[in-house]
Design an enzyme around this catalytic site. Structure first.
Site, PDB file in Angstrom:
ATOM      1  N   SER A   5     -20.227  -4.993  73.611  1.00  0.00           N
ATOM      2  CA  SER A   5     -19.736  -3.616  73.521  1.00  0.00           C
ATOM      3  C   SER A   5     -18.662  -3.434  72.454  1.00  0.00           C
ATOM      4  CB  SER A   5     -19.190  -3.164  74.880  1.00  0.00           C
ATOM      5  OG  SER A   5     -18.152  -4.029  75.313  1.00  0.00           O
ATOM      6  N   GLY A  42     -22.291  -5.268  77.308  1.00  0.00           N
ATOM      7  CA  GLY A  42     -22.509  -6.124  78.469  1.00  0.00           C
ATOM      8  C   GLY A  42     -23.132  -7.468  78.147  1.00  0.00           C
ATOM      9  N   ASN A  71     -17.697 -11.058  77.509  1.00  0.00           N
ATOM     10  CA  ASN A  71     -18.236 -10.849  78.857  1.00  0.00           C
ATOM     11  C   ASN A  71     -18.343 -12.152  79.634  1.00  0.00           C
ATOM     12  OD1 ASN A  71     -18.560  -7.962  78.855  1.00  0.00           O
ATOM     13  ND2 ASN A  71     -20.137  -8.294  77.322  1.00  0.00           N
ATOM     14  N   ASP A 151     -10.407   2.558  79.932  1.00  0.00           N
ATOM     15  CA  ASP A 151     -10.778   1.343  80.659  1.00  0.00           C
ATOM     16  C   ASP A 151      -9.905   0.142  80.290  1.00  0.00           C
ATOM     17  OD1 ASP A 151     -11.759   0.510  78.163  1.00  0.00           O
ATOM     18  OD2 ASP A 151     -13.861   0.542  78.784  1.00  0.00           O
ATOM     19  N   HIS A 154     -11.945  -1.407  75.755  1.00  0.00           N
ATOM     20  CA  HIS A 154     -12.673  -1.021  74.544  1.00  0.00           C
ATOM     21  C   HIS A 154     -11.784  -0.220  73.600  1.00  0.00           C
ATOM     22  CE1 HIS A 154     -15.807  -1.752  77.587  1.00  0.00           C
ATOM     23  NE2 HIS A 154     -16.363  -2.382  76.565  1.00  0.00           N
TER      24      HIS A 154
END
Length: 176
Positions: A5, A42, A71, A151, A154
């Site tokens: 991402s 992801g 991840n 979040d 990011h």
């Protein structure tokens, strides 16, 4: 571009993501090159191992930028497996005739010793595979909360130029 991402441009306009900014930079700095962004939000290194070979076969890239591992780290996956997967992808790209840039990921310090092990893994793979020293994608970004989406994971569009600037010094020599 083969990442997660952070390179897929999660939560921002696609044309604002750092791979798109790289494509724009290449128009003047290295016009023989274009960017194919095969990043998926992801994605883990295990997923990358399975997805990379058909992409190499289809596109025959001259340079492969691998930005995976965040991840794996955030999920607490074994670092040894992550390293093995990074080596596998690096060797597959080299065998396909591509130069490789491995982009280093670091975890937040609250991950403790595991975070250091994850960060060190990128340097170990780069050394073992004779790759350029991997830059930390989020250098000068990770410490500034204002440069992240809600979040906290990011980067916002305004930070994408910094991500490109972090990668560029290691990438530019591969484009000669």
């Amino acid at each position: 571009m083969f990442g997660d991402s952070l390179s897929a441009g999660y939560g921002i306009r696609q044309d604002a993501a750092w791979p798109s900014l790289l494509a724009e930079r290449l128009k003047t700095k290295a016009p023989a090159y274009t960017v194919l962004n095969a990043s998926i939000s992801g994605e883990t290194t295990a997923g990358g191992v399975s997805r990379l070979p058909p992409l190499l076969e289809k596109h025959k890239p001259a340079v492969v930028v691998i930005e995976l591992g965040a991840n794996d780290g955030l999920r607490g996956l074994p670092v040894g497996e992550m390293k093995k997967n990074l080596v596998t992808m690096t060797r597959a790209a080299k065998a396909a005739g591509a130069k490789v840039l491995l982009v280093r990921i670091e975890l937040p310090p609250n991950y403790g010793a595991y975070a250091r092990t994850v960060g060190d893994a990128f340097n170990e793979v780069a050394k073992a595979e004779k790759l350029p020293v991997p830059p930390f994608l989020l250098d000068q970004v990770a410490s500034d909360r204002r440069l992240f989406q809600a979040d906290g994971l990011h980067p916002v569009a305004e930070a994408q130029g910094r991500l490109l600037d972090n990668v560029w010094p290691a990438l530019a020599p591969l484009l000669k």
